[in-house]
Design a protein around this motif. Structure first.
Motif, PDB file in Angstrom:
ATOM      1  N   GLY A 118       0.755  -1.371  -0.040  1.00 22.75           N
ATOM      2  CA  GLY A 118      -0.057   0.036  -0.060  1.00 22.75           C
ATOM      3  C   GLY A 118       0.815   1.113   0.021  1.00 22.75           C
ATOM      4  O   GLY A 118       0.414   2.345   0.490  1.00 22.75           O
ATOM      5  N   LEU A 119       2.143   1.166  -0.430  1.00 19.78           N
ATOM      6  CA  LEU A 119       2.894   2.446  -0.463  1.00 19.78           C
ATOM      7  C   LEU A 119       3.157   2.648  -2.000  1.00 19.78           C
ATOM      8  O   LEU A 119       4.070   3.649  -2.079  1.00 19.78           O
ATOM      9  CB  LEU A 119       4.308   2.256   0.131  1.00 19.78           C
ATOM     10  N   ALA A 120       2.484   2.581  -2.892  1.00 23.51           N
ATOM     11  CA  ALA A 120       2.740   2.756  -4.318  1.00 23.51           C
ATOM     12  C   ALA A 120       1.687   3.901  -4.741  1.00 23.51           C
ATOM     13  O   ALA A 120       0.170   3.438  -4.427  1.00 23.51           O
ATOM     14  CB  ALA A 120       2.765   1.724  -5.151  1.00 23.51           C
ATOM     15  N   PRO A 121       1.610   4.855  -5.422  1.00 25.97           N
ATOM     16  CA  PRO A 121       2.866   5.589  -5.863  1.00 25.97           C
ATOM     17  C   PRO A 121       3.344   6.430  -4.706  1.00 25.97           C
ATOM     18  O   PRO A 121       2.626   6.701  -3.733  1.00 25.97           O
ATOM     19  CB  PRO A 121       2.643   6.477  -7.055  1.00 25.97           C
ATOM     20  N   ALA A 122       4.601   6.440  -4.522  1.00 23.35           N
ATOM     21  CA  ALA A 122       5.564   7.337  -3.476  1.00 23.35           C
ATOM     22  C   ALA A 122       6.350   8.282  -4.268  1.00 23.35           C
ATOM     23  O   ALA A 122       7.011   8.050  -5.162  1.00 23.35           O
ATOM     24  CB  ALA A 122       6.267   6.148  -2.815  1.00 23.35           C
ATOM     25  N   ARG A 123       6.401   9.451  -3.485  1.00 24.30           N
ATOM     26  CA  ARG A 123       7.247  10.550  -4.022  1.00 24.30           C
ATOM     27  C   ARG A 123       8.495  10.553  -3.210  1.00 24.30           C
ATOM     28  O   ARG A 123       8.674   9.864  -2.103  1.00 24.30           O
ATOM     29  CB  ARG A 123       6.411  11.889  -3.877  1.00 24.30           C
ATOM     30  N   ARG A 124       9.429  11.192  -3.675  1.00 24.82           N
ATOM     31  CA  ARG A 124      10.795  11.303  -2.940  1.00 24.82           C
ATOM     32  C   ARG A 124      10.457  11.841  -1.610  1.00 24.82           C
ATOM     33  O   ARG A 124      10.066  12.929  -1.402  1.00 24.82           O
ATOM     34  CB  ARG A 124      11.735  12.121  -3.912  1.00 24.82           C
ATOM     35  N   GLY A 125      11.148  11.345  -0.643  1.00 24.91           N
ATOM     36  CA  GLY A 125      11.245  11.423   0.792  1.00 24.91           C
ATOM     37  C   GLY A 125       9.906  10.874   1.351  1.00 24.91           C
ATOM     38  O   GLY A 125       9.941  10.794   2.756  1.00 24.91           O
ATOM     39  N   GLU A 126       9.037  10.114   0.928  1.00 27.44           N
ATOM     40  CA  GLU A 126       7.985   9.525   1.502  1.00 27.44           C
ATOM     41  C   GLU A 126       8.168   7.940   1.677  1.00 27.44           C
ATOM     42  O   GLU A 126       9.140   7.406   0.909  1.00 27.44           O
ATOM     43  CB  GLU A 126       6.848   9.605   0.767  1.00 27.44           C
ATOM     44  N   PRO A 127       7.787   7.309   2.642  1.00 21.96           N
ATOM     45  CA  PRO A 127       7.841   5.894   2.644  1.00 21.96           C
ATOM     46  C   PRO A 127       7.284   5.101   1.507  1.00 21.96           C
ATOM     47  O   PRO A 127       6.352   5.519   0.848  1.00 21.96           O
ATOM     48  CB  PRO A 127       7.018   5.356   4.038  1.00 21.96           C
ATOM     49  N   GLY A 128       8.289   4.048   1.016  1.00 23.58           N
ATOM     50  CA  GLY A 128       8.145   3.442  -0.068  1.00 23.58           C
ATOM     51  C   GLY A 128       8.840   3.919  -1.392  1.00 23.58           C
ATOM     52  O   GLY A 128       8.713   3.305  -2.503  1.00 23.58           O
ATOM     53  N   TYR A 129       9.503   5.162  -1.296  1.00 26.45           N
ATOM     54  CA  TYR A 129      10.240   5.689  -2.590  1.00 26.45           C
ATOM     55  C   TYR A 129      11.685   4.933  -2.538  1.00 26.45           C
ATOM     56  O   TYR A 129      12.277   4.970  -1.604  1.00 26.45           O
ATOM     57  CB  TYR A 129      10.194   7.129  -2.230  1.00 26.45           C
ATOM     58  N   TRP A 130      11.881   4.388  -3.530  1.00 27.18           N
ATOM     59  CA  TRP A 130      13.333   3.877  -3.791  1.00 27.18           C
ATOM     60  C   TRP A 130      13.570   4.067  -5.305  1.00 27.18           C
ATOM     61  O   TRP A 130      12.680   4.239  -6.187  1.00 27.18           O
ATOM     62  CB  TRP A 130      13.290   2.310  -3.661  1.00 27.18           C
ATOM     63  N   TRP A 131      14.815   4.671  -5.481  1.00 28.28           N
ATOM     64  CA  TRP A 131      15.532   5.368  -6.465  1.00 28.28           C
ATOM     65  C   TRP A 131      15.209   4.107  -7.662  1.00 28.28           C
ATOM     66  O   TRP A 131      15.014   4.564  -8.985  1.00 28.28           O
ATOM     67  CB  TRP A 131      17.000   5.805  -6.581  1.00 28.28           C
ATOM     68  N   ARG A 132      15.433   3.023  -7.497  1.00 27.49           N
ATOM     69  CA  ARG A 132      15.514   1.959  -8.250  1.00 27.49           C
ATOM     70  C   ARG A 132      14.053   1.894  -9.004  1.00 27.49           C
ATOM     71  O   ARG A 132      13.853   1.053 -10.048  1.00 27.49           O
ATOM     72  CB  ARG A 132      16.112   0.653  -8.118  1.00 27.49           C
ATOM     73  N   ASN A 133      13.080   2.113  -7.955  1.00 27.51           N
ATOM     74  CA  ASN A 133      11.570   1.909  -8.772  1.00 27.51           C
ATOM     75  C   ASN A 133      11.244   3.058  -9.408  1.00 27.51           C
ATOM     76  O   ASN A 133      10.064   3.047 -10.180  1.00 27.51           O
ATOM     77  CB  ASN A 133      10.751   1.668  -7.270  1.00 27.51           C
ATOM     78  N   ASP A 134      12.034   4.257  -9.548  1.00 24.56           N
ATOM     79  CA  ASP A 134      11.561   5.371 -10.057  1.00 24.56           C
ATOM     80  C   ASP A 134      12.157   5.424 -11.616  1.00 24.56           C
ATOM     81  O   ASP A 134      13.377   5.614 -11.792  1.00 24.56           O
ATOM     82  CB  ASP A 134      12.001   6.699  -9.411  1.00 24.56           C
ATOM     83  N   ARG A 135      11.692   4.936 -12.516  1.00 29.38           N
ATOM     84  CA  ARG A 135      12.325   4.378 -13.638  1.00 29.38           C
ATOM     85  C   ARG A 135      12.293   5.725 -14.546  1.00 29.38           C
ATOM     86  O   ARG A 135      13.502   5.813 -15.179  1.00 29.38           O
ATOM     87  CB  ARG A 135      11.301   3.876 -14.470  1.00 29.38           C
ATOM     88  N   ASP A 136      11.627   6.782 -14.551  1.00 24.76           N
ATOM     89  CA  ASP A 136      11.801   7.848 -15.464  1.00 24.76           C
ATOM     90  C   ASP A 136      12.769   9.152 -14.511  1.00 24.76           C
ATOM     91  O   ASP A 136      12.909  10.262 -15.039  1.00 24.76           O
ATOM     92  CB  ASP A 136      10.605   8.546 -16.186  1.00 24.76           C
ATOM     93  N   GLY A 137      12.819   8.966 -13.458  1.00 27.18           N
ATOM     94  CA  GLY A 137      13.705  10.004 -12.541  1.00 27.18           C
ATOM     95  C   GLY A 137      13.017  11.369 -12.231  1.00 27.18           C
ATOM     96  O   GLY A 137      13.501  12.104 -11.868  1.00 27.18           O
ATOM     97  N   ASP A 138      11.459  11.152 -11.977  1.00 32.63           N
ATOM     98  CA  ASP A 138      10.794  12.529 -12.012  1.00 32.63           C
ATOM     99  C   ASP A 138      10.274  12.573 -10.384  1.00 32.63           C
ATOM    100  O   ASP A 138       9.770  13.580 -10.069  1.00 32.63           O
ATOM    101  CB  ASP A 138       9.556  12.437 -12.690  1.00 32.63           C
ATOM    102  N   GLY A 139      10.869  11.669  -9.614  1.00 32.43           N
ATOM    103  CA  GLY A 139      10.819  11.667  -8.227  1.00 32.43           C
ATOM    104  C   GLY A 139       9.237  10.909  -7.562  1.00 32.43           C
ATOM    105  O   GLY A 139       9.120  11.052  -6.452  1.00 32.43           O
TER     106      GLY A 139
END
Length: 119
Positions: A90-111
């Motif tokens: 239940g943590l998707a979608p997640a923005r940078r700084g929120e729980p559930g955000y991992w850089w490897r799950n951010d494919r387009d790099g928009d945060g």
């Protein structure tokens, strides 16, 4: 060359020593020192105790280093595998700084990780 021991240069095995593992009837076993008993018990319990201690240290390090509560932190680490696991906890979608955000799950790099793509 064939030798007198029964083979071509082979050595004979030493004779087996018979060791009696049971004490004779009517005799008491020798008294065991306290340190020997404690050492034997420690050898039996050493690995499980060390594993539990290592798990407790790792768990404490993960929980103390997190800005969120324990349940959210565990969900955050579970969401790190992939987007399917992030959606499952239940943590998707997640923005940078929120729980559930991992850089490897951010494919387009928009945060924003694990965002929903229009079909």
């Amino acid at each position: 060359m064939f030798d007198a021991l029964g083979g071509w240069g082979r050595r004979r095995k030493p004779p087996l020593r018979l060791v009696h593992s049971r004490p004779r009837l009517g005799s008491a076993p020798p008294p065991e020192r306290l340190s020997a008993r404690l050492a034997r018990r420690w050898r039996r319990w050493r690995n499980p105790v060390l594993y539990l201690l290592a798990l407790a240290v790792i768990y404490a390090a993960l929980m103390l280093g997190s800005p969120w509560d324990q349940l959210t932190t565990l969900k955050h680490y579970a969401a790190g595998l992939n987007c399917a696991s992030a959606r499952a906890v239940g943590l998707a979608p997640a923005r940078r700084g929120e729980p559930g955000y991992w850089w490897r799950n951010d494919r387009d790099g928009d945060g924003e990780a694990c965002e929903v793509w229009p079909r």
